[in-house]
Design a protein around this motif. Sequence first.
Motif, short mmCIF file in Angstrom:
data_model
loop_
_atom_site.label_atom_id
_atom_site.label_comp_id
_atom_site.label_asym_id
_atom_site.label_seq_id
_atom_site.Cartn_x
_atom_site.Cartn_y
_atom_site.Cartn_z
N GLN A 1 -12.64 4.77 -12.27
CA GLN A 1 -14.14 4.53 -11.75
C GLN A 1 -14.88 5.66 -11.33
O GLN A 1 -15.90 5.80 -10.59
N THR B 1 1.32 4.80 -5.71
CA THR B 1 1.85 5.06 -4.14
C THR B 1 2.90 3.94 -3.74
O THR B 1 3.30 4.03 -2.78
N GLY B 2 3.04 2.98 -4.64
CA GLY B 2 3.95 1.91 -4.15
C GLY B 2 5.46 2.35 -4.25
O GLY B 2 5.57 3.20 -5.18
N SER C 1 -3.98 3.05 -0.27
CA SER C 1 -2.88 2.04 -0.04
C SER C 1 -1.67 2.31 -0.59
O SER C 1 -1.52 3.23 -1.48
N THR C 2 -0.48 1.95 0.08
CA THR C 2 0.80 2.43 -0.41
C THR C 2 1.47 1.44 -1.27
O THR C 2 2.74 1.24 -1.21
N ASP C 3 0.51 0.85 -2.09
CA ASP C 3 1.02 -0.40 -2.80
C ASP C 3 0.58 -0.29 -4.37
O ASP C 3 0.79 -1.00 -5.05
N GLU D 1 -3.95 0.16 -10.35
CA GLU D 1 -4.59 0.41 -9.23
C GLU D 1 -4.95 2.03 -9.23
O GLU D 1 -6.20 2.34 -8.91
N ALA E 1 -7.44 2.53 -11.93
CA ALA E 1 -8.84 2.08 -11.59
C ALA E 1 -9.56 3.03 -10.96
O ALA E 1 -10.79 3.28 -10.98
N ILE E 2 -8.84 3.69 -9.83
CA ILE E 2 -9.64 4.66 -9.18
C ILE E 2 -9.98 6.03 -9.91
O ILE E 2 -11.06 6.41 -9.84
#
Lengths: 431, 317
Positions: A265, A197-198, A251-253, A258, A261-262
Amino acid sequence: MKRRSIVKYAAVAAALSLGLTACGGGSGSDDAKAAGTVRVTLANHVWTEGIKAAIPEFEKSSGLKVELTQLGEDQLSDQYNVKLNAGSDEIDVMMYRPLQEGKAFAKNGYLADLTSKVSSDANWDWKDYQEGPVKATTADGKVVGVPIITEREVLYYRKDLLQAAGLEVPKTMEELEAAAKAIKASSPDTAGFVARTGKSAAVTQFSSFLYSFGGDFTDSSGKSAVNSDAAKTAYAFYGGLIRNYGPANVSTDMSWPEAMAIFTQGKAAFYTEADSLYKNATDPAKSKVADTVGFAAMPAGPAGSKPYNIPSWGLAVNQASGNQDNAWKFIQWATSKERTLAAQKAGVPGPRASVWSDPEGTSTYPKDLAEAIAASAKNGVGHDRPEVVTVGKAREIVGGPIVATITGADASAAADTAHEDFQKFLDTEKK
Amino acid sequence: MSVLNPPRSAPARSAGRPPGARENFSAWANRHRKWLFAAPAMIFVGVLIVFPLAWTLYLSLTDSQGSVRAASEFIGLQNYLTVLSDVDRFWPAVGRTLTFTGVALVCEVVLGMCIALLLWRPFRGEKWVRVAILLPLVATPVAVGMMWRLIFDPNIGFANQLLGMIGIPPQPWLSGQDTALGTTIFMDVWQWTPMVVLILLAGLTSLSEEPDEAARMDGANSFQRFFYITLPLMMPTVIVAILLRGIDALKTFDILYATKGKGGGSFHEVETLNVYAYGLSFDYNQYGLSSAVLILFFMIIIGSMWLLTMRKKAVSK
């Protein structure tokens, strides 16, 4: 009185010692050639781990000593910026991103011309390299780098969730959206879809959506095309998937660590990402969902399934290095057929056609991933970001509408703004 | 005797021998002693401070981009005009820099004062409390940034789980456009308040007891004693703390970069001047523009330092 003079002496002594240390620094080792060393700078990557383990055998066979520096992606590019700008000869071999820094480095004359070197050894076989990657490491007709890692965007998904929801693996964008929606609706804690999303980071993974909807960053005449209808639809689709079916409070970063990881997980059903990162999802040490991950080619949009198919990393020789022959020896060894096969078996897709056609080359890959890769190699697009010199800035511009749509803004307006900025950027770059 | 008064008489020479070069040198060295001894330090300062500054100033007047070694043209103040008229990135970055510094400073000084007052008088277990308070100070800012980034992760972070336990809905923290800057300020306060505590505690322990005792005799309560006696006496120390911490806070980079990356996030939520200049250099390779931003930034820092030093002089009188 007495004490004051002691203080003064101490101050002078301190100043002297400071001065001496200042003069003592910065003695570059020009004797690298004489000592038979080769200084190699590599990025943190699965490929690097494999090479690192094999370096002793190279040192033994070549008699050279390898001095290895290993850095994260951002630190690596900062390091190059500083050292190459200063014309430093302290780097001989550099691992670089042909699509990110390639044009800029070539333009600045940082990369040595390897044209005669690559064609000098028939056994090493430059012709064995796939055409797309070779194009990316060639500048103005000169070969300036050797591709080492190739990437295609694929769909990572959770077999167990699809089975539980009675869904098929999505073949089209509509099916992907419907499946993401169904899963999010049935279990609100699990995101239907996750991806980067970054603003900058997402551009490369968004590119496959853009191509599959029939768009591209620029048109055939090199003008900005990010406000075409296809691009607007793609922006709205990608942003909408994350906004509507993505993780809560997204998050937009997010870059790949990241987002990955989602997924690992167990908090998302679908995830689009580079295939070269698949080990992160299938390795039980890194992933809670290792045994239920499936892979598929990018779902087809109106223009078909058009993932990017690119060389993400290559090796180049620093033009300022006085040690170019040794540097080439290292590259020749690190990119040989045997090493490429070994790397590919360790999970790093390579650029050599012969390794792909060898059954052993894909023997360690999950079967569905190997199939997805083969399909993507056929209809892939050779770039995953705007092909310009200052890629960093271009990515921020064309990535704007991605984060705008994720946060609920209108894709069309954001794309129009980005189009204006991008065209301005392209005009200044032409000057 | 002071070292800086060289003997005026020439050193005695043994009769009949021509003056040797060595003696000439030592006489010369003797005469120029103060320069000679200061030279290494001056050279050090020149090489490491003056030259880079001058180089940056020169770059800021050229259109240098792509590579510092590439040909660049002298364009006068054009970069400054470009930067100062940039309402998209530059002015918001100035605003964020000042907001970050101002809010963080106020929190750190007020909190630091409270903690220093608590630690001022001896109590049981103060050793442990002091150690605990100093812990954040010894951590590397980048590591601190990483740690808080994990804690504040909107999906798998500890902070939101904790809030969930007491029934508060999850917060976006670092990923919210409106909350990101506040969250980074919180991290800065967490990490740097101990430094302010240290400085203020040193100031408190060096205060003389008499005025305080006299006020106590006259029946002043503790609030009055703090506001009318302790605080005015502490003012020079407080200003030193503000000065040291303020300069540092203005220049904050590591925490911001570690938590939000290049450009201070997708919407430039935490893009301060330092982060902006870094991005211009390392991401856009626009060295001329970046240098102009840095020179302006340097002026802001010098300006605020000068104001504070003036204030300190006034207070010390």
